[in-house]
Design an enzyme around this catalytic site. Structure first.
Site, PDB file in Angstrom:
ATOM      1  N   ASP A  10      21.320  26.477   5.112  1.00 10.09           N
ATOM      2  CA  ASP A  10      22.662  26.687   5.307  1.00 10.09           C
ATOM      3  C   ASP A  10      23.484  27.905   4.525  1.00 10.09           C
ATOM      4  OD1 ASP A  10      22.699  24.417   7.230  1.00 10.09           O
ATOM      5  OD2 ASP A  10      22.982  23.129   5.342  1.00 10.09           O
ATOM      6  N   LYS A  32      15.044  24.319   8.374  1.00  9.33           N
ATOM      7  CA  LYS A  32      15.927  24.069   9.635  1.00  9.33           C
ATOM      8  C   LYS A  32      16.775  25.210   9.633  1.00  9.33           C
ATOM      9  CE  LYS A  32      19.464  21.121   8.963  1.00  9.33           C
ATOM     10  NZ  LYS A  32      20.924  21.398   9.604  1.00  9.33           N
ATOM     11  N   ASP A  60      17.932  23.453  15.197  1.00 13.08           N
ATOM     12  CA  ASP A  60      18.938  22.500  15.185  1.00 13.08           C
ATOM     13  C   ASP A  60      20.081  22.732  15.920  1.00 13.08           C
ATOM     14  OD1 ASP A  60      20.058  20.172  14.582  1.00 13.08           O
ATOM     15  OD2 ASP A  60      20.820  20.311  12.469  1.00 13.08           O
ATOM     16  N   LYS A  62      21.320  21.236  18.581  1.00 13.68           N
ATOM     17  CA  LYS A  62      21.952  19.892  19.134  1.00 13.68           C
ATOM     18  C   LYS A  62      22.502  20.002  20.524  1.00 13.68           C
ATOM     19  CE  LYS A  62      23.413  17.813  14.587  1.00 13.68           C
ATOM     20  NZ  LYS A  62      23.119  18.912  13.867  1.00 13.68           N
ATOM     21  N   LEU A  63      21.715  20.286  21.368  1.00 13.73           N
ATOM     22  CA  LEU A  63      21.973  20.733  22.923  1.00 13.73           C
ATOM     23  C   LEU A  63      22.566  19.475  23.732  1.00 13.73           C
ATOM     24  CD1 LEU A  63      19.103  22.797  24.101  1.00 13.73           C
ATOM     25  CD2 LEU A  63      21.001  23.482  22.998  1.00 13.73           C
ATOM     26  N   HIS A  64      23.638  19.377  24.147  1.00 12.33           N
ATOM     27  CA  HIS A  64      24.307  18.589  24.953  1.00 12.33           C
ATOM     28  C   HIS A  64      25.103  18.893  26.205  1.00 12.33           C
ATOM     29  CE1 HIS A  64      27.091  14.519  24.131  1.00 12.33           C
ATOM     30  NE2 HIS A  64      26.368  14.729  25.457  1.00 12.33           N
ATOM     31  N   ASP A  65      24.526  18.741  27.380  1.00 16.58           N
ATOM     32  CA  ASP A  65      24.959  19.298  28.502  1.00 16.58           C
ATOM     33  C   ASP A  65      24.505  18.785  29.836  1.00 16.58           C
ATOM     34  OD1 ASP A  65      26.498  20.920  30.537  1.00 16.58           O
ATOM     35  OD2 ASP A  65      26.571  22.583  28.669  1.00 16.58           O
ATOM     36  N   ILE A  66      24.556  18.952  31.072  1.00 13.67           N
ATOM     37  CA  ILE A  66      24.114  18.406  32.225  1.00 13.67           C
ATOM     38  C   ILE A  66      22.289  18.747  32.040  1.00 13.67           C
ATOM     39  CG2 ILE A  66      25.946  18.401  33.465  1.00 13.67           C
ATOM     40  CD1 ILE A  66      24.879  20.923  35.099  1.00 13.67           C
ATOM     41  N   THR A 115      26.503  11.082  11.162  1.00 20.58           N
ATOM     42  CA  THR A 115      26.933  10.287  10.253  1.00 20.58           C
ATOM     43  C   THR A 115      28.359  10.728   9.876  1.00 20.58           C
ATOM     44  OG1 THR A 115      25.627  11.780   8.684  1.00 20.58           O
ATOM     45  CG2 THR A 115      24.584   9.578   9.326  1.00 20.58           C
ATOM     46  N   ARG A 176      19.319  12.484  -1.464  1.00 23.16           N
ATOM     47  CA  ARG A 176      19.755  13.233  -2.745  1.00 23.16           C
ATOM     48  C   ARG A 176      18.596  12.620  -3.930  1.00 23.16           C
ATOM     49  NH1 ARG A 176      21.652  16.303  -0.251  1.00 23.16           N
ATOM     50  NH2 ARG A 176      23.783  17.139  -0.440  1.00 23.16           N
ATOM     51  N   GLN A 187      27.936  14.344   0.686  1.00 21.84           N
ATOM     52  CA  GLN A 187      27.111  13.189   1.254  1.00 21.84           C
ATOM     53  C   GLN A 187      27.525  11.872   0.560  1.00 21.84           C
ATOM     54  OE1 GLN A 187      25.175  13.526   3.505  1.00 21.84           O
ATOM     55  NE2 GLN A 187      24.474  15.685   3.752  1.00 21.84           N
ATOM     56  N   GLY A 207      19.101  20.368   1.541  1.00 26.29           N
ATOM     57  CA  GLY A 207      19.751  21.731   1.388  1.00 26.29           C
ATOM     58  C   GLY A 207      20.246  21.938   0.157  1.00 26.29           C
ATOM     59  N   ARG A 208      21.459  21.675  -0.247  1.00 23.88           N
ATOM     60  CA  ARG A 208      22.217  22.136  -1.483  1.00 23.88           C
ATOM     61  C   ARG A 208      21.199  21.633  -2.768  1.00 23.88           C
ATOM     62  NH1 ARG A 208      27.709  20.037   0.533  1.00 23.88           N
ATOM     63  NH2 ARG A 208      26.208  18.793   1.713  1.00 23.88           N
TER      64      ARG A 208
HETATM   65  O1  C5P Z   1      23.003  20.291   1.568  1.00 29.20           O
HETATM   66  P1  C5P Z   1      22.534  18.969   2.146  1.00 29.20           P
HETATM   67  O2  C5P Z   1      21.086  18.595   1.618  1.00 29.20           O
HETATM   68  O3  C5P Z   1      23.523  17.983   2.243  1.00 29.20           O
HETATM   69  O4  C5P Z   1      22.063  19.498   3.696  1.00 29.20           O
HETATM   70  C1  C5P Z   1      21.853  18.521   4.624  1.00 29.20           C
HETATM   71  C2  C5P Z   1      21.710  19.245   6.029  1.00 29.20           C
HETATM   72  O5  C5P Z   1      21.568  18.191   7.051  1.00 29.20           O
HETATM   73  C3  C5P Z   1      23.000  20.139   6.330  1.00 29.20           C
HETATM   74  O6  C5P Z   1      22.434  21.256   7.019  1.00 29.20           O
HETATM   75  C4  C5P Z   1      23.767  19.031   7.242  1.00 29.20           C
HETATM   76  O7  C5P Z   1      24.500  19.857   8.251  1.00 29.20           O
HETATM   77  C5  C5P Z   1      22.615  18.091   7.861  1.00 29.20           C
HETATM   78  N1  C5P Z   1      23.014  16.966   8.123  1.00 29.20           N
HETATM   79  C6  C5P Z   1      23.609  16.048   7.243  1.00 29.20           C
HETATM   80  N2  C5P Z   1      24.089  14.908   7.835  1.00 29.20           N
HETATM   81  C7  C5P Z   1      23.929  14.419   9.180  1.00 29.20           C
HETATM   82  C8  C5P Z   1      23.306  15.308   9.956  1.00 29.20           C
HETATM   83  C9  C5P Z   1      22.854  16.714   9.507  1.00 29.20           C
HETATM   84  O8  C5P Z   1      23.628  16.187   6.299  1.00 29.20           O
HETATM   85  N3  C5P Z   1      24.156  13.231   9.387  1.00 29.20           N
END
Ligand code: C5P
Length: 235
Positions: A10, A32, A60, A62-66, A115, A176, A187, A207-208
């Site tokens: 990200d 990702k 990632d 996240k496609l959503h269409d016909i 979520t 985490r 989160q 990610g972070r």
């Molecule tokens: O930095 P962190 O570990 O929170 O990153 C989690 C990644 O997963 C981010 O790219 C976030 O957009 C994605 N994500 C999420 N929760 C979800 C779906 C996707 O944290 N339910």
């Protein structure tokens, strides 16, 4: 052996994304790249980040269409050879099947319930069951339509694993590492990466907890990464 971690890349800085890929590639499974990245840098940016690294691409979008549109969109990214490409499970069976048909070598990955939605949100949208039951139902629908992987919250992993069996991959964000001093960021209901894997997840998206060490230099970045990977390798 690599840890079953997919790095959430990200950042809107292409050079930083390339550096992260270089540093994590020997240690974790995948990377990702999401919609923001794709809209900023396109297929060329994806190629630049993935070039020269043994990292599975989790695209990632996240496609959503016909179904026809999603099938064509999936075909448009075939050249990037994503291991995983996300679609929304709520797009329905025909839409998921259309993506799977275009990308036989990719694990079409169905996102169950975001979520970010709480129970009142789900009722407002029109879901008839709670988040857990809806996610399990969507996961089953997606797998029967040809999806090969599922994205869900760590809290839903065990129930979805029971419902879909051992073969499809389950990928979960919202994890985490145990470290009382580390922030949870935004989160809320988190699990440790190891607990998510033990509950039945195949891969965790992180990610972070990894990327925040970037500003402290390469040595600190690598030391922290090793600490996060260790419990997952030591099983
Ligand atoms: O930095 P962190 O570990 O929170 O990153 C989690 C990644 O997963 C981010 O790219 C976030 O957009 C994605 N994500 C999420 N929760 C979800 C779906 C996707 O944290 N339910």
């Amino acid at each position: 052996m690599k840890a079953p971690i997919i790095l959430a890349t990200d950042t809107s800085d292409l050079e930083i994304a390339k550096q992260w890929a270089r540093l994590v590639a020997p240690h974790i499974t995948g990377i990702k790249l999401g919609l923001e990245f794709f809209l900023n840098f396109g297929a060329e940016g994806v190629r630049a980040v993935c070039a020269d690294h043994e990292l599975d691409l989790f695209l990632d979008l996240k496609l959503h269409d016909i179904p026809n549109t999603v099938g064509q969109a999936a075909a448009a990214v075939a050249g990037l050879r994503p291991r995983f490409l996300t679609v929304h499970a709520s797009g329905g069976q025909a839409m998921i099947a259309a993506a799977a048909k275009e990308l036989p070598a990719t694990e079409v990955t169905a996102v169950t319930i975001l979520t970010s939605l709480d129970e009142p949100d789900l009722i407002e949208i029109g879901y008839r069951s709670n988040a857990l039951d809806s996610a399990v139902g969507l996961a089953k629908l997606a797998i029967s339509a040809g999806a090969k992987a599922i994205v869900c919250s760590p809290m839903e992993v065990a129930a979805i694993r029971t419902a879909i069996g051992s073969k499809p991959a389950i990928i979960t964000p919202g994890v985490r590492p145990i470290d009382a001093s580390a922030p949870l960021d935004d989160q809320v209901r988190t699990m440790t990466p190891l607990a998510a894997i033990q509950a039945g997840a195949s891969y965790v998206v992180i990610g972070r907890p990894i990327t925040r060490f970037w500003n402290q230099g390469e040595a600190a970045f690598k030391a922290n990464l090793a600490q996060i990977c260790e419990p997952l390798l030591d099983r």
